[in-house]
Design an enzyme around this catalytic site. Structure first.
Site, mmCIF file in Angstrom:
data_model
loop_
_atom_site.group_PDB
_atom_site.id
_atom_site.type_symbol
_atom_site.label_atom_id
_atom_site.label_comp_id
_atom_site.label_asym_id
_atom_site.label_seq_id
_atom_site.Cartn_x
_atom_site.Cartn_y
_atom_site.Cartn_z
ATOM 1 N N LEU A 42 0.856 -1.200 0.000
ATOM 2 C CA LEU A 42 0.000 0.000 0.000
ATOM 3 C C LEU A 42 0.889 1.247 0.000
ATOM 4 O O LEU A 42 1.635 1.478 0.946
ATOM 5 C CB LEU A 42 -0.905 0.008 1.229
ATOM 6 C CG LEU A 42 -1.737 -1.259 1.460
ATOM 7 C CD1 LEU A 42 -2.652 -1.061 2.664
ATOM 8 C CD2 LEU A 42 -2.525 -1.639 0.217
ATOM 9 N N ARG A 80 1.762 14.059 7.226
ATOM 10 C CA ARG A 80 2.604 14.372 8.380
ATOM 11 C C ARG A 80 4.078 14.579 7.985
ATOM 12 O O ARG A 80 4.880 15.043 8.783
ATOM 13 C CB ARG A 80 2.479 13.263 9.437
ATOM 14 C CG ARG A 80 1.131 13.272 10.151
ATOM 15 C CD ARG A 80 0.860 11.996 10.945
ATOM 16 N NE ARG A 80 0.392 10.905 10.096
ATOM 17 C CZ ARG A 80 0.138 9.672 10.527
ATOM 18 N NH1 ARG A 80 0.318 9.366 11.801
ATOM 19 N NH2 ARG A 80 -0.297 8.741 9.696
ATOM 20 N N GLY A 139 -8.599 5.380 2.332
ATOM 21 C CA GLY A 139 -8.218 4.527 3.454
ATOM 22 C C GLY A 139 -7.546 3.238 2.998
ATOM 23 O O GLY A 139 -7.598 2.867 1.827
ATOM 24 N N GLU A 192 -7.875 2.326 15.783
ATOM 25 C CA GLU A 192 -6.934 3.377 15.385
ATOM 26 C C GLU A 192 -6.777 4.407 16.500
ATOM 27 O O GLU A 192 -7.697 4.650 17.276
ATOM 28 C CB GLU A 192 -7.429 4.059 14.103
ATOM 29 C CG GLU A 192 -7.361 3.149 12.895
ATOM 30 C CD GLU A 192 -5.995 2.541 12.709
ATOM 31 O OE1 GLU A 192 -5.027 3.292 12.498
ATOM 32 O OE2 GLU A 192 -5.862 1.299 12.796
ATOM 33 N N LYS A 249 35.581 13.226 -16.389
ATOM 34 C CA LYS A 249 34.216 12.886 -16.811
ATOM 35 C C LYS A 249 34.263 12.046 -18.075
ATOM 36 O O LYS A 249 35.008 12.379 -19.004
ATOM 37 C CB LYS A 249 33.439 14.181 -17.078
ATOM 38 C CG LYS A 249 32.005 13.933 -17.466
ATOM 39 C CD LYS A 249 31.477 14.964 -18.435
ATOM 40 C CE LYS A 249 31.903 14.654 -19.866
ATOM 41 N NZ LYS A 249 31.247 15.506 -20.876
ATOM 42 N N ALA A 265 50.385 18.830 -14.230
ATOM 43 C CA ALA A 265 49.470 19.635 -13.424
ATOM 44 C C ALA A 265 48.777 20.695 -14.273
ATOM 45 O O ALA A 265 49.392 21.282 -15.165
ATOM 46 C CB ALA A 265 50.237 20.304 -12.294
ATOM 47 N N TYR A 270 34.528 21.261 -24.985
ATOM 48 C CA TYR A 270 33.216 21.834 -25.299
ATOM 49 C C TYR A 270 33.414 23.156 -26.016
ATOM 50 O O TYR A 270 34.074 24.064 -25.497
ATOM 51 C CB TYR A 270 32.450 22.041 -23.981
ATOM 52 C CG TYR A 270 31.028 22.494 -24.127
ATOM 53 C CD1 TYR A 270 30.159 21.839 -24.992
ATOM 54 C CD2 TYR A 270 30.550 23.566 -23.383
ATOM 55 C CE1 TYR A 270 28.835 22.260 -25.107
ATOM 56 C CE2 TYR A 270 29.231 23.978 -23.494
ATOM 57 C CZ TYR A 270 28.376 23.325 -24.358
ATOM 58 O OH TYR A 270 27.077 23.738 -24.474
ATOM 59 N N SER A 274 52.819 20.305 -18.144
ATOM 60 C CA SER A 274 51.899 21.014 -17.249
ATOM 61 C C SER A 274 51.169 22.116 -17.997
ATOM 62 O O SER A 274 51.716 22.730 -18.910
ATOM 63 C CB SER A 274 52.683 21.641 -16.093
ATOM 64 O OG SER A 274 53.190 20.619 -15.277
#
Ligand code: UD1
Ligand code: CA
Length: 459
Positions: free
Chosen positions: A8, A15, A76, A153, A349, A378, A385, A403
Site C-alpha cells: 500500500l 505528516r 483509506g 486506530e 568525466k 598539473a 566543449y 603542465s
C-alpha cells in the site's frame, strides 16, 4: 512456498509536510517504497502489486517494472486493498499486505506470517509489536479469551484504550479469498471517515473465521515512517543493521555511526571505511580498499587494493590498485584502469584513464581516451566543449603531457609524444613528436635595477 503480496503506497503522508509523496522519500539512497517490495520479493512472494495514488507518476517511476494499480482517491487502507481486487482477486493462497512506509521489515518476518497462516489455517495473521510509546499506531484490543478481537486506530481510541502498548504493525498475511469476500462489508464510520483495512479483522471474526497474531521479536523493524523524525530514526536503524553485517563479514569501520552504506552495496573483505563515507546505489568495493574519510561513491565499482580519499565518484569504474583523491571529482562514465591515478583536485568525466596512467594534480579531463602509462602534468585541461558540441581527446600510450597544456578537442596526441608546458594544442601531435605552442620568451636584462632607479609617481 509461493505467496502474493500487496504493497500500500497511495497515501500522501501529510505528516511529512512535503511536496513529495511519502513513500518516495529515500533512506540510504533508496526510495522507501522499494524496501517493502524488496522484502516481499526476498520472502518469496512471486506476484507483487503496488497500490499508488497520491503522486502516482512520481512513485511509479521509482519502481520501474513493478505492477501498479491506482487508487485515485485515498479513502483509506481498506479502500486501497479494494482497488487491487481487479488484479489479485484470483489469488487462491496467501496474500501478504504491507505498508509502503514500513521500510525496516525483514523478509524472515514476512515468512513467519506466511507460515503462521499455513499452520493455523487462519483467514488472517496480523503482525503485532509491543512498544514503549505506541502513540500513532492502531491498538490491539483482545477478547476475554486473549484472542485478537479488533484493531482500534489512535483517533478512535476510548480513553481507557490509550494505555494499550500492543500495536498493529500494518503487516498481514490473509487468505486471499476470505479477504476479498469480506472487504465490501467495511464502513467508514470512524474519526477519519476512511475505509480501514484494520476493520476487516473484526468482520472476519464475526463471520466465524480464525484470526491469529504474531508478535515481532524486533519492535524496531516495524517502525512506520509518518514524519521526518521517524524517517531519520528508520535511517539510523537501517544504517546500524547494514554496518553491523558488513563488520561481521570483515569490513573495518573506524566509526560506524559516521558511515552510510546503501542496502544494495557489496563490500569485500578487509575494506576499511573511514568516517563521513557514503557508499550508495549499486556500488561494489572489492577486497582491501581504503575508502574515505569524507567520500561519496554512487553506482560505481572499485576494484581490489584501491584508495579513495576525500572524493566523489559517480557511475564510474575504478580498476585494481587505483589511487583517487584527495578531492577528486570522478563523474559518470569514467573508467580508471589498473594502477591509474586521479589525484588532488582533479575532475574526470566520461573518460578512460589507461593502465598505470596518472593525472596527479589540478586537471580537467573530459571525453578523453588516455592510453597506458601516460603522465598528465598539473593544470592540464581538455577543452572538450566549444559551446555547442562535446569533442574527444585521444592520448596514446606513454605520452607525456606537459603542465598546463590546453588540449583543444577534437585532438589526438600520439604514442610517446610530448607536449610543451603551457601549450594550447589544437592540432594532432604525431607519435613520438613534441608538440609545443608558445610565444618566444623575451628576457629584458637589467630590469630590476631600472625599476629601482625610476621613482614611482605620486598618486
Ligand atoms: C496504519 C494502520 C494502523 C497501524 C499503522 C502501522 C490502518 C487503518 N491503520 O495506520 O493500525 O498501526 O498503519 O504503521 O490501516 N495508504 C493507501 N491508501 C490510503 C491510505 C493509506 O495506499 O487510502 C497507504 C499509505 O501510503 C501507507 C499505508 O497505506 O503506506 C498506511 O497508511 P497510513 O496513513 O500511514 O496509516 P497509519 O495511520 O500509519
Ligand atoms: Ca503509517
Amino acid at each position: 512456498m509461493s505467496a502474493a503480496a500487496l504493497v500500500l503506497a497511495a497515501g500522501e503522508g501529510t505528516r511529512m509536510r512535503s511536496a513529495l509523496p511519502k513513500v518516495a522519500h529515500t533512506i540510504l539512497g533508496v526510495p522507501m517504497v522499494r524496501y517493502a517490495i524488496d522484502a516481499a520479493r526476498d520472502a518469496g512472494c512471486d506476484r507483487i502489486v503496488v497500490v499508488t495514488g497520491y503522486g502516482a507518476e512520481t512513485v511509479e517511476t521509482l519502481i520501474p517494472g513493478e505492477t501498479c494499480v491506482r487508487q485515485e482517491q485515498q479513502l483509506g487502507t481498506g479502500h486501497a486493498v479494494m482497488c487491487a481486487q481487479s488484479l489479485l482477486g484470483d489469488v487462491e493462497g496467501p496474500l501478504v499486505v504491507l505498508s509502503g512506509d514500513t521500510p525496516l521489515l525483514r523478509p524472515a518476518t514476512i515468512q513467519r506470517l506466511i507460515e503462521a497462516r499455513e499452520g493455523s489455517g487462519a483467514a488472517a495473521v496480523v503482525l503485532t509489536a509491543t512498544l514503549e510509546d505506541p502513540t500513532g499506531y492502531g491498538r490491539i484490543v483482545r477478547e476475554d479469551d486473549g484472542g485478537l478481537g479488533q484493531i482500534v486506530e489512535q483517533k478512535d481510541l476510548a480513553p481507557e484504550q490509550h494505555a494499550i502498548r500492543e500495536v498493529n504493525t500494518g503487516t498481514y498475511c490473509f487468505d486471499a479469498r476470505a479477504l476479498f469476500a469480506h472487504l465490501h462489508a467495511l464502513g467508514n464510520h470512524n474519526a477519519q471517515g476512511e475505509y480501514y483495512l484494520t476493520d476487516v479483522i473484526g468482520v472476519l471474526r464475526k463471520e466465524g473465521h480464525t484470526v491469529v497474531d504474531v508478535e515481532t521479536d524486533d519492535p524496531l523493524e516495524t517502525l512506520g515512517v509518518n514524519t521526518r523524525v521517524q524517517l531519520a530514526e528508520a535511517t539510523r536503524v537501517l544504517q546500524r543493521r547494514i554496518n553491523r553485517e558488513h563488520m561481521l563479514a570483515g569490513v573495518t569501520m573506524t566509526d560506524p555511526e559516521l558511515v552510510w552504506v546503501g542496502p544494495e552495496v557489496r563490500l569485500g573483505r578487509d575494506v576499511v571505511l573511514e568516517p563521513m563515507t557514503f557508499l550508495l546505489g549499486r556500488t561494489e568495493v572489492h577486497e582491501g580498499c581504503l575508502i574515505g574519510p569524507d567520500t561519496r561513491i554512487v553506482d560505481s565499482t572499485v576494484e581490489a587494493g584501491s584508495v579513495v580519499d576525500s572524493s566523489i565518484v559517480l557511475s564510474s569504474s575504478l580498476g585494481p590498485e587505483t589511487t583517487i583523491g584527495p578531492r577528486a571529482y570522478v563523474r559518470p562514465g569514467t573508467v580508471v584502469r589498473a594502477r591509474g591515478k586521479v589525484g588532488a583536485s582533479v575532475e574526470v568525466k566520461n573518460s578512460v584513464i589507461g593502465e598505470g596512467s596518472k593525472v596527479p594534480h589540478l586537471s580537467y579531463i573530459g571525453d578523453a581516451e588516455v592510453g597506458k602509462d601516460v603522465n598528465i602534468g598539473a593544470g592540464t585541461i581538455t577543452c572538450n566543449y566549444d559551446g555547442r558540441h562535446k569533442h574527444k581527446t585521444v592520448i596514446g600510450d606513454g605520452a607525456f603531457i606537459g603542465s598546463d597544456t590546453m588540449l583543444v578537442a577534437p585532438v589526438s596526441i600520439g604514442a610517446y609524444a610530448v607536449t610543451g608546458a603551457g601549450s594550447a594544442i589544437a592540432e594532432d601531435v604525431p607519435d613520438e613528436a613534441l608538440g609545443i605552442e608558445r610565444t618566444q620568451q623575451l628576457n629584458v636584462t637589467g630590469w630590476t635595477h631600472r625599476r629601482a632607479v625610476d621613482e614611482p609617481e605620486d598618486e
